[in-house]
Design a protein around this motif. Sequence first.
Motif, PDB file in Angstrom:
ATOM      1  N   ILE A 216      15.741  73.954  70.172  1.00 47.25           N
ATOM      2  CA  ILE A 216      15.099  75.270  70.046  1.00 47.25           C
ATOM      3  C   ILE A 216      13.889  75.396  70.971  1.00 47.25           C
ATOM      4  O   ILE A 216      13.838  76.282  71.828  1.00 47.25           O
ATOM      5  CB  ILE A 216      14.692  75.553  68.582  1.00 47.25           C
ATOM      6  CG1 ILE A 216      15.938  75.568  67.680  1.00 47.25           C
ATOM      7  CG2 ILE A 216      13.957  76.892  68.485  1.00 47.25           C
ATOM      8  CD1 ILE A 216      15.644  75.798  66.213  1.00 47.25           C
ATOM      9  N   PHE A 217      12.914  74.499  70.836  1.00 52.41           N
ATOM     10  CA  PHE A 217      11.674  74.645  71.582  1.00 52.41           C
ATOM     11  C   PHE A 217      11.882  74.567  73.095  1.00 52.41           C
ATOM     12  O   PHE A 217      11.419  75.433  73.847  1.00 52.41           O
ATOM     13  CB  PHE A 217      10.652  73.594  71.152  1.00 52.41           C
ATOM     14  CG  PHE A 217      10.262  73.642  69.698  1.00 52.41           C
ATOM     15  CD1 PHE A 217      10.461  74.793  68.939  1.00 52.41           C
ATOM     16  CD2 PHE A 217       9.693  72.540  69.081  1.00 52.41           C
ATOM     17  CE1 PHE A 217      10.097  74.837  67.597  1.00 52.41           C
ATOM     18  CE2 PHE A 217       9.332  72.569  67.738  1.00 52.41           C
ATOM     19  CZ  PHE A 217       9.544  73.717  67.002  1.00 52.41           C
ATOM     20  N   GLN A 218      12.553  73.534  73.562  1.00 49.41           N
ATOM     21  CA  GLN A 218      12.769  73.383  75.005  1.00 49.41           C
ATOM     22  C   GLN A 218      13.653  74.475  75.595  1.00 49.41           C
ATOM     23  O   GLN A 218      13.276  75.080  76.607  1.00 49.41           O
ATOM     24  CB  GLN A 218      13.329  71.994  75.316  1.00 49.41           C
ATOM     25  CG  GLN A 218      12.310  70.871  75.165  1.00 49.41           C
ATOM     26  CD  GLN A 218      12.892  69.495  75.426  1.00 49.41           C
ATOM     27  OE1 GLN A 218      14.088  69.263  75.264  1.00 49.41           O
ATOM     28  NE2 GLN A 218      12.042  68.558  75.831  1.00 49.41           N
ATOM     29  N   PRO A 219      14.805  74.785  75.014  1.00 48.81           N
ATOM     30  CA  PRO A 219      15.640  75.838  75.594  1.00 48.81           C
ATOM     31  C   PRO A 219      14.958  77.199  75.668  1.00 48.81           C
ATOM     32  O   PRO A 219      15.195  77.966  76.599  1.00 48.81           O
ATOM     33  CB  PRO A 219      16.860  75.879  74.658  1.00 48.81           C
ATOM     34  CG  PRO A 219      16.912  74.535  74.042  1.00 48.81           C
ATOM     35  CD  PRO A 219      15.489  74.099  73.904  1.00 48.81           C
ATOM     36  N   LEU A 220      14.107  77.498  74.682  1.00 48.32           N
ATOM     37  CA  LEU A 220      13.439  78.802  74.648  1.00 48.32           C
ATOM     38  C   LEU A 220      12.045  78.774  75.274  1.00 48.32           C
ATOM     39  O   LEU A 220      11.348  79.785  75.283  1.00 48.32           O
ATOM     40  CB  LEU A 220      13.329  79.294  73.196  1.00 48.32           C
ATOM     41  CG  LEU A 220      14.651  79.563  72.476  1.00 48.32           C
ATOM     42  CD1 LEU A 220      14.395  80.031  71.046  1.00 48.32           C
ATOM     43  CD2 LEU A 220      15.486  80.594  73.227  1.00 48.32           C
ATOM     44  N   LYS A 277      13.589  86.898  68.695  1.00 42.97           N
ATOM     45  CA  LYS A 277      14.373  87.684  69.656  1.00 42.97           C
ATOM     46  C   LYS A 277      15.644  86.939  70.042  1.00 42.97           C
ATOM     47  O   LYS A 277      16.735  87.528  70.104  1.00 42.97           O
ATOM     48  CB  LYS A 277      13.541  87.964  70.910  1.00 42.97           C
ATOM     49  CG  LYS A 277      12.488  89.051  70.766  1.00 42.97           C
ATOM     50  CD  LYS A 277      11.664  89.175  72.035  1.00 42.97           C
ATOM     51  CE  LYS A 277      12.514  89.515  73.233  1.00 42.97           C
ATOM     52  NZ  LYS A 277      11.718  89.533  74.487  1.00 42.97           N
ATOM     53  N   ALA A 278      15.519  85.645  70.320  1.00 42.45           N
ATOM     54  CA  ALA A 278      16.682  84.843  70.701  1.00 42.45           C
ATOM     55  C   ALA A 278      17.677  84.743  69.550  1.00 42.45           C
ATOM     56  O   ALA A 278      18.894  84.798  69.751  1.00 42.45           O
ATOM     57  CB  ALA A 278      16.231  83.460  71.151  1.00 42.45           C
ATOM     58  N   PHE A 279      17.168  84.607  68.335  1.00 41.97           N
ATOM     59  CA  PHE A 279      18.033  84.559  67.156  1.00 41.97           C
ATOM     60  C   PHE A 279      18.806  85.869  67.009  1.00 41.97           C
ATOM     61  O   PHE A 279      20.024  85.860  66.791  1.00 41.97           O
ATOM     62  CB  PHE A 279      17.191  84.287  65.904  1.00 41.97           C
ATOM     63  CG  PHE A 279      17.979  84.242  64.622  1.00 41.97           C
ATOM     64  CD1 PHE A 279      18.615  83.072  64.236  1.00 41.97           C
ATOM     65  CD2 PHE A 279      18.087  85.359  63.815  1.00 41.97           C
ATOM     66  CE1 PHE A 279      19.354  83.020  63.055  1.00 41.97           C
ATOM     67  CE2 PHE A 279      18.824  85.326  62.634  1.00 41.97           C
ATOM     68  CZ  PHE A 279      19.453  84.156  62.252  1.00 41.97           C
ATOM     69  N   ILE A 284      20.773  81.487  70.081  1.00 34.31           N
ATOM     70  CA  ILE A 284      20.587  80.178  69.449  1.00 34.31           C
ATOM     71  C   ILE A 284      21.821  79.802  68.640  1.00 34.31           C
ATOM     72  O   ILE A 284      22.334  78.702  68.760  1.00 34.31           O
ATOM     73  CB  ILE A 284      19.345  80.152  68.539  1.00 34.31           C
ATOM     74  CG1 ILE A 284      18.124  80.758  69.228  1.00 34.31           C
ATOM     75  CG2 ILE A 284      19.036  78.724  68.104  1.00 34.31           C
ATOM     76  CD1 ILE A 284      16.912  80.839  68.345  1.00 34.31           C
ATOM     77  N   VAL A 285      22.253  80.705  67.793  1.00 33.59           N
ATOM     78  CA  VAL A 285      23.491  80.506  67.037  1.00 33.59           C
ATOM     79  C   VAL A 285      24.432  81.660  67.363  1.00 33.59           C
ATOM     80  O   VAL A 285      24.011  82.704  67.869  1.00 33.59           O
ATOM     81  CB  VAL A 285      23.231  80.440  65.510  1.00 33.59           C
ATOM     82  CG1 VAL A 285      22.397  79.220  65.164  1.00 33.59           C
ATOM     83  CG2 VAL A 285      22.562  81.718  65.008  1.00 33.59           C
ATOM     84  N   THR A 286      25.699  81.480  67.080  1.00 31.04           N
ATOM     85  CA  THR A 286      26.679  82.517  67.366  1.00 31.04           C
ATOM     86  C   THR A 286      26.451  83.733  66.466  1.00 31.04           C
ATOM     87  O   THR A 286      25.797  83.643  65.418  1.00 31.04           O
ATOM     88  CB  THR A 286      28.098  82.005  67.146  1.00 31.04           C
ATOM     89  OG1 THR A 286      28.253  81.650  65.751  1.00 31.04           O
ATOM     90  CG2 THR A 286      28.391  80.786  68.011  1.00 31.04           C
ATOM     91  N   LYS A 287      27.014  84.860  66.870  1.00 33.59           N
ATOM     92  CA  LYS A 287      26.889  86.080  66.075  1.00 33.59           C
ATOM     93  C   LYS A 287      27.471  85.873  64.679  1.00 33.59           C
ATOM     94  O   LYS A 287      26.882  86.311  63.688  1.00 33.59           O
ATOM     95  CB  LYS A 287      27.596  87.241  66.774  1.00 33.59           C
ATOM     96  CG  LYS A 287      27.483  88.562  66.023  1.00 33.59           C
ATOM     97  CD  LYS A 287      28.169  89.688  66.783  1.00 33.59           C
ATOM     98  CE  LYS A 287      28.044  91.006  66.014  1.00 33.59           C
ATOM     99  NZ  LYS A 287      28.720  92.119  66.725  1.00 33.59           N
ATOM    100  N   ALA A 288      28.612  85.192  64.600  1.00 30.88           N
ATOM    101  CA  ALA A 288      29.238  84.958  63.293  1.00 30.88           C
ATOM    102  C   ALA A 288      28.324  84.154  62.379  1.00 30.88           C
ATOM    103  O   ALA A 288      28.194  84.459  61.184  1.00 30.88           O
ATOM    104  CB  ALA A 288      30.572  84.241  63.484  1.00 30.88           C
TER     105      ALA A 288
END
Length: 375
Positions: A216-220, A277-279, A284-288
């Motif tokens: 989470i922290f590094q990718p964002l 925002k990313a969530f 971060i995770v798929t829409k489903a």
Amino acid sequence: MKSIILTTLLVIGCLGFSQQTTDEGIQKLFTAALETEHIKSGILHVYSQSRGIDIQLAKSKEDSINNNSTFYTASVTKMFTATAIGILKDDNKLRFEDKIAQYLPESLLNNIHVLDSVDYSKDLTIAHLLQHTSGLPDYFTDHTIDGSPNIINQLLLNPHKSWSAEEMIAFTKQKMTPHFSPGAGYHYTDTEYVLLALIIENISGLTFHQFLLQHIFQPLQMNNSYINLKSAPIENTFSMTEFYAGDIKLSSLKSLSADWGGGGLVSTTKDLITFLKAFNTNQIVTKATRLAMQSWTHETKGMTYGFGIRKISIKDLMDTNSDVQLIGHSGSTAAFLWYCPQLDTYISGTLNQLEASKSALILVYDVLQIIENKN
């Protein structure tokens, strides 16, 4: 041609005036909130790309503080823990419906949920933990069976103690009684989120804070976020803003280690809004998985709870005519991270005071009213 230019200038001027009055109105609300005697500092960030809003405010009566200062987010952490579980689900490492006994040692779970002489320990699922429907007691705030101090009271009684996850679970089993059988009700408890953090560790082979860092922290590029007493931010940052219970400073207590998977995150308003925002945009995770996490159960008047995420209906909570809803989470230190879908607005911040959670929610609502009325 002149009339077109004049009209354009008038529109631009009106937009500029509207933005100015919005800024001024929010500034006044923030200042008024900090005038309360027991609130010593506050941070506020209001952001909406579609509305052209990006307002950042910070003020302290005692310490140095600015818009980029880090603060203790308390239960806002639950969104991150739940999202980490969602990441593992998307990687096919688990399912929300799985029994937690698949991922945790028998010694830890033995007799964790015994109610009226019936042992439900092996019936607990990951979904139960995520949504506070397990029936497990809360080691922080629930009463103990022998009248001894619960852990929130032990923070000050033994401020130098470093709590392990296993000690917190053992305390719960020895000192408290479950409230209902799994799935039969709702009871908010940090005990569940300790178990979830342990599941994350056991499946991934990483510590909880390492998992958040890598996934989470590094990718964002959330470079100022970390788990209190367990890790450090990616970049050097300011010291965590002090927070209080009344006039008692809690920020430096080692016993805060008891607040871990359910409340140990330290962050900034910018990092938090980046996360939400990313969530919301399925980065971060798929829409489903995101939609599954927003399967709501009743919490209290005006509030429903998903998997580590809360929804508030202002109309029901405050008996107003507003259709505004908030989706996100709040924390006991008056920290908050919300998204308002009706206004496409993110709002995050803190009042750094355990006695100010209601004041923080009122501040959020008043800010959104200004945006709704002037945009």
